[in-house]
Write a protein that holds these residues in place. Sequence first.
Motif, PDB file in Angstrom:
ATOM      1  N   TYR A  78       0.669  -1.352   0.033  1.00  0.00           N
ATOM      2  CA  TYR A  78       0.000  -0.136   0.049  1.00  0.00           C
ATOM      3  C   TYR A  78       0.950   1.347  -0.105  1.00  0.00           C
ATOM      4  O   TYR A  78       0.354   2.090  -0.618  1.00  0.00           O
ATOM      5  N   GLN A  79       1.814   1.157   0.698  1.00  0.00           N
ATOM      6  CA  GLN A  79       2.908   2.337   0.465  1.00  0.00           C
ATOM      7  C   GLN A  79       3.549   2.496  -0.861  1.00  0.00           C
ATOM      8  O   GLN A  79       3.715   3.596  -1.229  1.00  0.00           O
ATOM      9  N   ALA A  80       3.828   1.537  -1.594  1.00  0.00           N
ATOM     10  CA  ALA A  80       4.646   1.490  -2.877  1.00  0.00           C
ATOM     11  C   ALA A  80       3.603   1.802  -3.915  1.00  0.00           C
ATOM     12  O   ALA A  80       3.914   2.663  -4.745  1.00  0.00           O
ATOM     13  N   VAL A  81       2.278   1.232  -3.952  1.00  0.00           N
ATOM     14  CA  VAL A  81       1.229   1.750  -4.867  1.00  0.00           C
ATOM     15  C   VAL A  81       0.976   3.264  -4.584  1.00  0.00           C
ATOM     16  O   VAL A  81       0.598   3.820  -5.624  1.00  0.00           O
ATOM     17  N   ALA A 108      -3.832   6.306  -4.753  1.00  0.00           N
ATOM     18  CA  ALA A 108      -4.261   5.046  -5.553  1.00  0.00           C
ATOM     19  C   ALA A 108      -5.635   4.843  -5.069  1.00  0.00           C
ATOM     20  O   ALA A 108      -6.286   5.673  -4.182  1.00  0.00           O
ATOM     21  N   GLU A 109      -6.294   3.744  -5.588  1.00  0.00           N
ATOM     22  CA  GLU A 109      -7.807   3.655  -5.490  1.00  0.00           C
ATOM     23  C   GLU A 109      -8.062   2.056  -5.900  1.00  0.00           C
ATOM     24  O   GLU A 109      -7.452   1.524  -6.415  1.00  0.00           O
ATOM     25  N   ILE A 110      -9.109   1.951  -5.139  1.00  0.00           N
ATOM     26  CA  ILE A 110      -9.943   0.483  -5.720  1.00  0.00           C
ATOM     27  C   ILE A 110     -10.600   0.707  -6.744  1.00  0.00           C
ATOM     28  O   ILE A 110     -11.234   1.855  -6.839  1.00  0.00           O
ATOM     29  N   THR A 111     -10.718  -0.136  -7.808  1.00  0.00           N
ATOM     30  CA  THR A 111     -11.261  -0.172  -9.053  1.00  0.00           C
ATOM     31  C   THR A 111     -11.840  -1.535  -9.442  1.00  0.00           C
ATOM     32  O   THR A 111     -11.178  -2.319  -9.446  1.00  0.00           O
TER      33      THR A 111
END
Length: 342
Positions: A78-81, A108-111
């Motif tokens: 989550y840090q990298a994305v 970043a996002e959920i898709t």
Amino acid sequence: MKTSTLKTMLIGTVSAAAIFASPLAASAQDMPGEGTTVRMAQATWDTGWFHAAIYKQLIEELGYTVEGPTTLDNPPFYQAVAQGDVDLWVNGWFPLHNTYRPTFEGSAEITGAVAEGGALEGYLVSKAAAEEFDITTLDDFKRDEVKEAFDRDGDGKADLVACPPGWGCEIMIEHHLEAYELGDHVNPIKAGYAASMADAIAAHGQDEPILFYTWTPNWTVNELVPGEDVVWVEVPEVNLPEDMADLADAATREGVTGCVADPCTLGFPANDIVPVANTAFLDENPAVRALLDEASIPLEAIFEQNAAMNDGDDDVEAQAAAWIEENRETVDAWLETARNAS
């Protein structure tokens, strides 16, 4: 030169240009990702690798070069994305992973969704032991005779196959142990999950009582079938971390096969398995965004692959390729939507 002759020449020139340009245009549309590399990650739990491999191969069919997937724990992913060091994974579990939202939201996002609402979590006990000791909730593990029966390492506590450090379920299990005052009664085993479960399954094969956490889809429920070999036991009451408090209703589910009660108070909200991707990457690659929004994998297919993998068939790439070909008509519709988005 006569006007009619000039028109004829111009029409011929335009027609020839159209004829020769069409294959190039079609090729560009068929392969919108040509020349672009996607840096993909996957979770540390191998039950999530099948759908990661499927999505990887679909992205490659759009012409992208896929780097990875690189196996990462939740916090570093989550840090990298968020930082753009990786572009995506398809192993998000929400609301279980809500604790990571402050890390990635805004960058970043959920898709889309790999699977919606079918990812259950909870605690299971050997069916024979549950019947012998009348175990229905985690509170029963405060009883001395129950702790003794489930104490496999001699520390005076019932052993629970839990989750390794860094997994979202580790945080939830620790929350439960504290909320239900089980710290002096239950010992959470946080070693590698697959190895710990293999040890528990071997113990079950010798008629020793076992207590373990699991999730679905997972090979464990194929190996130890709820209702036959094991039963889901309830939590004393729904008690969720503050950031999940509004999901309390989703922690009780009806029709859970093999539960000691119906509805079943599992204590974990049912999860969606979802892609999480860097927003800037998605904006630059609308074909990938469209694919993630369109694609999904039936839970039954994931169950089947997980069971095969547990039986020794660990060629995940080949399994993913076979599933894609078996579902080619559906897959091609997803790819067409993705190509049109580009």
